[in-house]
Design a protein around this motif. Sequence first.
Motif, PDB file in Angstrom:
ATOM      1  N   GLN A  35       0.826  -1.206   0.000  1.00 25.40           N
ATOM      2  CA  GLN A  35       0.000   0.000   0.000  1.00 25.40           C
ATOM      3  C   GLN A  35       0.862   1.258   0.000  1.00 25.40           C
ATOM      4  OE1 GLN A  35      -2.669   0.272   3.330  1.00 25.40           O
ATOM      5  NE2 GLN A  35      -3.823   1.963   2.460  1.00 25.40           N
ATOM      6  N   LEU A  36       1.957   1.247   0.773  1.00 22.74           N
ATOM      7  CA  LEU A  36       2.850   2.401   0.802  1.00 22.74           C
ATOM      8  C   LEU A  36       3.515   2.621  -0.551  1.00 22.74           C
ATOM      9  CD1 LEU A  36       4.593   1.953   4.273  1.00 22.74           C
ATOM     10  CD2 LEU A  36       2.995   3.760   3.618  1.00 22.74           C
ATOM     11  N   VAL A  37       3.751   1.534  -1.279  1.00 20.03           N
ATOM     12  CA  VAL A  37       4.373   1.654  -2.599  1.00 20.03           C
ATOM     13  C   VAL A  37       3.371   2.169  -3.627  1.00 20.03           C
ATOM     14  CG1 VAL A  37       5.406   0.350  -4.499  1.00 20.03           C
ATOM     15  CG2 VAL A  37       6.114  -0.113  -2.146  1.00 20.03           C
ATOM     16  N   PRO A  43       2.089  10.705   5.687  1.00 18.97           N
ATOM     17  CA  PRO A  43       2.321  10.880   7.127  1.00 18.97           C
ATOM     18  C   PRO A  43       1.561  12.085   7.663  1.00 18.97           C
ATOM     19  CG  PRO A  43       4.179  11.725   5.897  1.00 18.97           C
ATOM     20  CD  PRO A  43       3.275  11.070   4.889  1.00 18.97           C
ATOM     21  N   GLU A  44       1.166  11.987   8.909  1.00 20.65           N
ATOM     22  CA  GLU A  44       0.488  13.096   9.571  1.00 20.65           C
ATOM     23  C   GLU A  44       1.473  14.026  10.264  1.00 20.65           C
ATOM     24  OE1 GLU A  44      -2.798  13.977   9.886  1.00 20.65           O
ATOM     25  OE2 GLU A  44      -3.262  12.494   8.349  1.00 20.65           O
ATOM     26  N   GLU A  64       5.541   3.259  12.825  1.00 21.67           N
ATOM     27  CA  GLU A  64       5.534   2.295  11.739  1.00 21.67           C
ATOM     28  C   GLU A  64       5.967   2.987  10.442  1.00 21.67           C
ATOM     29  OE1 GLU A  64       4.328  -1.225  11.708  1.00 21.67           O
ATOM     30  OE2 GLU A  64       5.035  -0.820  13.749  1.00 21.67           O
ATOM     31  N   PRO A  65       6.400   2.208   9.439  1.00 21.83           N
ATOM     32  CA  PRO A  65       6.748   2.809   8.154  1.00 21.83           C
ATOM     33  C   PRO A  65       5.586   3.634   7.598  1.00 21.83           C
ATOM     34  CG  PRO A  65       7.492   0.533   8.216  1.00 21.83           C
ATOM     35  CD  PRO A  65       6.669   0.750   9.449  1.00 21.83           C
ATOM     36  N   GLY A  66       5.893   4.840   7.150  1.00 21.58           N
ATOM     37  CA  GLY A  66       4.872   5.709   6.579  1.00 21.58           C
ATOM     38  C   GLY A  66       4.228   6.667   7.559  1.00 21.58           C
ATOM     39  N   GLU A  67       4.534   6.534   8.861  1.00 21.36           N
ATOM     40  CA  GLU A  67       3.863   7.367   9.857  1.00 21.36           C
ATOM     41  C   GLU A  67       4.585   8.683  10.133  1.00 21.36           C
ATOM     42  OE1 GLU A  67       1.484   4.032  12.539  1.00 21.36           O
ATOM     43  OE2 GLU A  67       3.333   4.908  13.321  1.00 21.36           O
ATOM     44  N   LEU A  68       5.901   8.712   9.949  1.00 18.79           N
ATOM     45  CA  LEU A  68       6.673   9.920  10.243  1.00 18.79           C
ATOM     46  C   LEU A  68       7.441  10.376   9.011  1.00 18.79           C
ATOM     47  CD1 LEU A  68       8.456   9.281  13.686  1.00 18.79           C
ATOM     48  CD2 LEU A  68       6.454  10.708  13.269  1.00 18.79           C
ATOM     49  N   PHE A  69       7.404  11.682   8.756  1.00 17.24           N
ATOM     50  CA  PHE A  69       8.326  12.284   7.797  1.00 17.24           C
ATOM     51  C   PHE A  69       9.388  12.961   8.647  1.00 17.24           C
ATOM     52  CE2 PHE A  69       9.787  15.529   4.760  1.00 17.24           C
ATOM     53  CZ  PHE A  69       9.957  14.743   3.627  1.00 17.24           C
TER      54      PHE A  69
END
Length: 226
Positions: A35-37, A43-44, A64-69
Amino acid sequence: MTDAKDQNEAIRQLLAGIKGFRARYYERRPDSMRQLVTEGQHPEVLMIGCSDSRVDPALLTQAEPGELFVVRNVANLVPPYQPDGSYHGTSAAIEYAVKVLKVSHVIVLGHAQCGGIQGLIRLRTGQATDDDFVSPWVSIAGPACDPYIAGTSEEASQGDIDRLQQFPDVVERAAVRASVENLMTFPFVRERVEAGTLSLHGWWFDLETGDLWSIDPQTKIFLPVE
């Protein structure tokens, strides 16, 4: 003297970690990574952290992957808005996170025992420095030190120096506060904050105790997070 075997151990550990990551996310939870791909990142939170190896934002928050920039630099500093055509890695990350990813929160994460802040203290108390890049960079937060120095940097007493070096957390927190204030010099940040679609946060992590402190939005004082 360190032999080649010891030198390679650090790399072997990293490669083992990558294998473990692949097993955890690509083999056991392939749908989440797929899904991330296919859908990209959403990210919020933008986290502005320090380069210090002890305070990795993803590890601290168990994200988790995708949660933080995440953008990391020496002493987790935010420079003021300065679109002059020079190289501005942190500012570029802020712009991308806010304008493109449309994050809802920006967090400046400082921490105890920060080497960058120690460098700032030395710089502002007139001690000799021997570097090309660190001193100019940490000078961004120079005014954060000044309230705790009796005179100018050239007139700093030994008492000033001893006090700041003994209690650097005062400056570490002041630097976080200054970085949050600098965020508001970015027009696109200010616009979204004033519109109520973006929130700014200042955090300070105590390495000794594991406690987290946060800036109270009303008083601007750091308070422990329960």
